[in-house]
Write a protein that holds these residues in place. Structure first.
Motif, PDB file in Angstrom:
ATOM      1  N   GLU A  44      65.809  22.543  77.126  1.00 41.27           N
ATOM      2  CA  GLU A  44      66.423  22.501  78.447  1.00 41.27           C
ATOM      3  C   GLU A  44      66.815  23.909  78.882  1.00 41.27           C
ATOM      4  O   GLU A  44      67.405  24.676  78.118  1.00 41.27           O
ATOM      5  CB  GLU A  44      67.646  21.585  78.440  1.00 41.27           C
ATOM      6  CG  GLU A  44      68.162  21.290  79.824  1.00 41.27           C
ATOM      7  CD  GLU A  44      69.245  20.220  79.813  1.00 41.27           C
ATOM      8  OE1 GLU A  44      70.127  20.297  80.675  1.00 41.27           O
ATOM      9  OE2 GLU A  44      69.200  19.342  78.942  1.00 41.27           O
ATOM     10  N   PRO A  46      68.963  26.752  80.901  1.00 45.81           N
ATOM     11  CA  PRO A  46      70.378  26.845  81.259  1.00 45.81           C
ATOM     12  C   PRO A  46      70.586  26.592  82.751  1.00 45.81           C
ATOM     13  O   PRO A  46      69.656  26.721  83.553  1.00 45.81           O
ATOM     14  CB  PRO A  46      70.746  28.281  80.890  1.00 45.81           C
ATOM     15  CG  PRO A  46      69.469  29.026  80.854  1.00 45.81           C
ATOM     16  CD  PRO A  46      68.403  28.034  80.494  1.00 45.81           C
ATOM     17  N   SER A  48      71.939  28.393  84.801  1.00 48.07           N
ATOM     18  CA  SER A  48      71.743  29.632  85.547  1.00 48.07           C
ATOM     19  C   SER A  48      70.267  29.976  85.783  1.00 48.07           C
ATOM     20  O   SER A  48      69.971  30.972  86.446  1.00 48.07           O
ATOM     21  CB  SER A  48      72.414  30.788  84.804  1.00 48.07           C
ATOM     22  OG  SER A  48      71.830  30.938  83.519  1.00 48.07           O
ATOM     23  N   SER A  90      63.512  33.416  75.081  1.00 49.49           N
ATOM     24  CA  SER A  90      64.518  32.359  74.963  1.00 49.49           C
ATOM     25  C   SER A  90      63.977  31.091  74.295  1.00 49.49           C
ATOM     26  O   SER A  90      64.726  30.138  74.096  1.00 49.49           O
ATOM     27  CB  SER A  90      65.085  32.025  76.349  1.00 49.49           C
ATOM     28  OG  SER A  90      64.075  31.457  77.168  1.00 49.49           O
TER      29      SER A  90
END
Length: 121
Positions: A44, A46, A48, A90
């Motif tokens: 998932e 973030p 932001s 990430s």
């Protein structure tokens, strides 16, 4: 996002905002020839995350080249390269080189083919 003549119509500020002020990736550099695919299992994003990052991860549920992703997003390749590199860092995307180094022909073979083609004229 592109104008009627195909040129990027957004202001210079917009790409700067999308990449959080960076013109280059911070760590992982994804080449323009790279093939992108979403991480499996999916992670998932973030809260932001930008809409461009969300769209990029969504479209990479199937294997997609970085250049194709830029075309679909109607954004410059350099900008999508930064976004993709961040998403690889990430763990949201995986990048694969489209041509393994071992498969590339030797430069001598390429020169011989070029010389042969030139003789055909």
């Amino acid at each position: 996002m592109s104008g009627p003549d195909g040129e990027y119509a957004a202001s210079a500020l917009r790409p700067y905002v999308i990449t959080k002020g960076r013109s280059r990736p911070t760590r992982n550099t994804v080449g323009i020839e790279a093939l992108l695919i979403a991480a499996d299992p999916p992670r998932e994003l973030p809260v932001s995350a930008t809409r461009e990052e969300r769209a990029l991860v969504r479209m990479c549920e199937r294997l997609l080249s970085l250049v194709e992703a830029a075309a679909h997003l109607e954004l410059p390749v350099s900008l999508v390269k930064v976004l993709a590199s961040d998403l690889v860092d990430s763990g949201h995307l995986n990048a694969r080189s489209s041509i393994p180094q071992a498969v590339l022909p030797e430069s001598q073979l390429l020169q011989e083919v070029l010389d042969g083609l030139r003789r055909l004229r």
